[in-house]
Write an enzyme that holds these catalytic residues in place. Structure first.
Site, PDB file in Angstrom:
ATOM      1  N   HIS A 142       0.845  -1.203   0.000  1.00 54.51           N
ATOM      2  CA  HIS A 142       0.000   0.000   0.000  1.00 54.51           C
ATOM      3  C   HIS A 142       0.880   1.253   0.000  1.00 54.51           C
ATOM      4  O   HIS A 142       0.351   2.361   0.079  1.00 54.51           O
ATOM      5  CB  HIS A 142      -0.871   0.046   1.258  1.00 54.51           C
ATOM      6  CG  HIS A 142      -1.989  -0.972   1.285  1.00 54.51           C
ATOM      7  ND1 HIS A 142      -2.771  -1.259   0.195  1.00 54.51           N
ATOM      8  CD2 HIS A 142      -2.467  -1.741   2.304  1.00 54.51           C
ATOM      9  CE1 HIS A 142      -3.671  -2.161   0.539  1.00 54.51           C
ATOM     10  NE2 HIS A 142      -3.500  -2.476   1.806  1.00 54.51           N
ATOM     11  N   TYR A 246     -11.040  -0.741 -10.357  1.00 56.15           N
ATOM     12  CA  TYR A 246     -11.936  -1.772  -9.817  1.00 56.15           C
ATOM     13  C   TYR A 246     -13.230  -1.814 -10.659  1.00 56.15           C
ATOM     14  O   TYR A 246     -13.710  -2.880 -11.033  1.00 56.15           O
ATOM     15  CB  TYR A 246     -12.247  -1.414  -8.364  1.00 56.15           C
ATOM     16  CG  TYR A 246     -13.157  -2.365  -7.620  1.00 56.15           C
ATOM     17  CD1 TYR A 246     -12.622  -3.382  -6.830  1.00 56.15           C
ATOM     18  CD2 TYR A 246     -14.535  -2.225  -7.658  1.00 56.15           C
ATOM     19  CE1 TYR A 246     -13.445  -4.240  -6.112  1.00 56.15           C
ATOM     20  CE2 TYR A 246     -15.372  -3.080  -6.956  1.00 56.15           C
ATOM     21  CZ  TYR A 246     -14.824  -4.086  -6.184  1.00 56.15           C
ATOM     22  OH  TYR A 246     -15.657  -4.940  -5.487  1.00 56.15           O
TER      23      TYR A 246
END
Ligand code: A3P
Length: 347
Positions: A142, A246
Site C-alpha cells: 500500500h 476496480y
C-alpha cells in the site's frame, strides 16, 4: 476519539493531535507525505534500503479497500497457471485453501510474516523459494509510488507494477466498514492489536471517519495523492506501471484480465482462450467464490489483526449510495474533481 498522531518526516519530530483513523486502532504517523502505523514505517524504510528488484518481480499496489485481495488472486492465478492449473480434477489450486493475502504477502506488514522468503530482501533470486514454485516474486504494497524503492521505479529492471484503484466513495465506505470490524472485534490475547480503551472499541461514526478521509488522514493516504502518484507513473512508464480500475474490472472482466496477463508477460494463447482459461480464472477469483471458501470464511489474517472474512464484504460498485448523504457525496466529488483536475483521471 482525538488522540496523538505524530508527524514524522525526515526533518521534523513535530507532534500533531489529529486523531486515530485508518485501521482505527493504531496511532498514525506521517512519513514522506503519507499516513501509516509505526510498523509500516519501519517496513518502508527496510524496503527502500534493502530491496533489489529483479526483472521478473511483480509489485501489486493499491490504496486500502480498492480491490487488493481481488488483484492478488487474479495475478497469482495468472502467473502460476502452468504449475497450478485452474479447476483441475487432479490438482487443488492454492487459492482454494490459502488466502490471497498469504499467497501474495504485503511488504507493509512484513512484521507479521517473519518466515516469508519472498520478503527476505537479503536473499537473491536464486535463493528465493516459496512452496508454490512461483515463476516470479509477487509482492503487494500500500506504499505510495514516491516511497517505493528506487530499483522498482528506475529503468534498470523490467520489474512491473500493477496498481488497482477504486472510486473514492466506495473506497471510503469499504474502509469505514473495515475499520469498524477491527474496532469492535473482541479482544484476544493473541491479537496484535494494542489494548484499546472503551472509545476505540466502539464503532467510528461515519461523519467522523468522513472528516478524516477528506482531510487525507487515512491509512496510506491521502487517497488522492496515492492514486495520482501511480496514475502519473503509469502515463510516464506504461511499460512498467499498469493502472487498473476496480469498476472496469467489474464491468468488463475478460478484456481487463487479458490486458493484465499481457502486461505481466503471461498473455493467454489462443488455445487457452478457446479452452476457457480466462473465464476459469475469473470464476476462481470471483467475489462469490472466494468469499465462500472455508479458508476465507474462517480464521484470522495478519497475526490475528483482522478476520479473513472481513476482506469480503459486498464487492459491489456504488454501495456508497446506501450510506452517504447528498452533502457528503457533493463534498467528496468536488474534492476529487479538484485534486484530479488536469490529470486526465476521472471516475
Ligand atoms: P467492499 O467493502 O465494498 O465489499 P481490499 O482487498 O483492497 O481490502 O478491498 C476490499 C474490497 O474489495 C471489499 O469491498 C471487498 O468486498 C472487495 N472484494 C474482495 N474480493 C473481491 C473480488 N473477488 N471481487 C470483487 N470485489 C472484491
Amino acid at each position: 476519539m482525538a488522540t496523538t498522531v505524530a508527524t514524522d518526516d525526515e526533518n521534523s519530530s513535530e507532534f500533531m493531535s489529529v486523531g486515530r483513523f485508518g485501521l482505527g486502532v493504531s496511532v498514525l504517523y506521517q512519513y514522506q507525505g503519507f499516513w501509516a502505523f509505526a510498523e509500516a514505517l519501519e517496513n518502508v524504510k527496510d524496503f527502500q534500503q534493502n530491496f533489489k528488484a529483479l526483472d521478473t518481480d511483480i509489485i501489486l499496489a493499491s490504496v486500502p479497500k480498492s480491490g487488493t485481495v481481488w488483484l492478488k488472486a487474479l495475478a497469482f492465478a495468472i502467473v502460476n497457471r502452468y504449475g497450478h492449473p485452474i479447476f483441475s480434477s487432479s490438482h487443488h489450486h492454492p487459492l482454494l485453501t490459502i488466502t490471497p493475502h498469504d499467497l501474495v504477502p504485503f511488504v507493509d506488514f512484513k512484521h507479521v510474516y517473519p518466515s516469508c522468503s519472498v520478503l527476505d530482501f537479503t536473499k537473491n533470486s536464486s535463493q528465493h523459494t516459496d512452496h508454490y514454485d512461483s515463476p516470479c516474486r509477487l509482492i503487494a504494497t500500500h506504499f505510495p509510488y514516491p516511497s517505493l524503492p528506487a530499483s522498482i521505479k528506475d529503468n534498470t529492471t523490467n520489474c512491473k507494477i500493477v496498481y488497482i484503484c477504486r472510486n473514492p466513495l466506495d473506497t471510503f465506505i469499504s474502509l469505514w466498514h473495515f475499520i469498524n470490524k477491527i474496532r469492535t472485534m473482541p479482544e484476544s490475547n493473541e491479537s496484535t492489536i494494542p489494548p484499546r480503551n472503551k472509545k476505540e472499541s466502539t464503532p467510528l461514526l461515519i461523519e467522523d471517519a468522513f472528516e478524516f478521509f477528506c482531510d487525507g488522514v487515512s491509512e496510506f493516504g491521502p487517497y488522492w495523492d496515492h492514486v495520482l502518484g501511480y496514475w502519473k507513473a503509469s502515463l510516464e512508464k506504461p511499460h512498467k506501471v499498469l493502472f487498473l480500475k476496480y469498476e472496469d474490472l467489474k464491468k468488463e472482466p475478460e478484456p481487463q484480465l487479458k490486458n493484465l496477463a499481457e502486461f505481466l508477460g503471461y498473455g493467454f494463447s489462443e488455445e487457452e482462450e478457446s479452452q476457457g482459461v480466462i473465464k476459469d480464472i475469473l470464476s476462481l477469483c470471483s467475489f462469490q467464490h472466494l468469499k465462500n471458501l472455508d479458508v476465507n470464511k474462517n480464521g484470522m489474517a495478519f497475526s490475528n489483526f483482522v478476520a479473513n472474512k472481513d476482506f469480503f464484504r459486498k464487492g459491489e460498485v456504488g454501495d456508497w449510495k446506501n450510506y452517504l448523504t447528498p452533502v457528503m457525496v457533493e463534498r467528496l466529488a468536488h474534492l476529487t474533481e479538484d485534486k484530479f483536475r488536469g490529470s486526465g483521471l476521472a471516475f
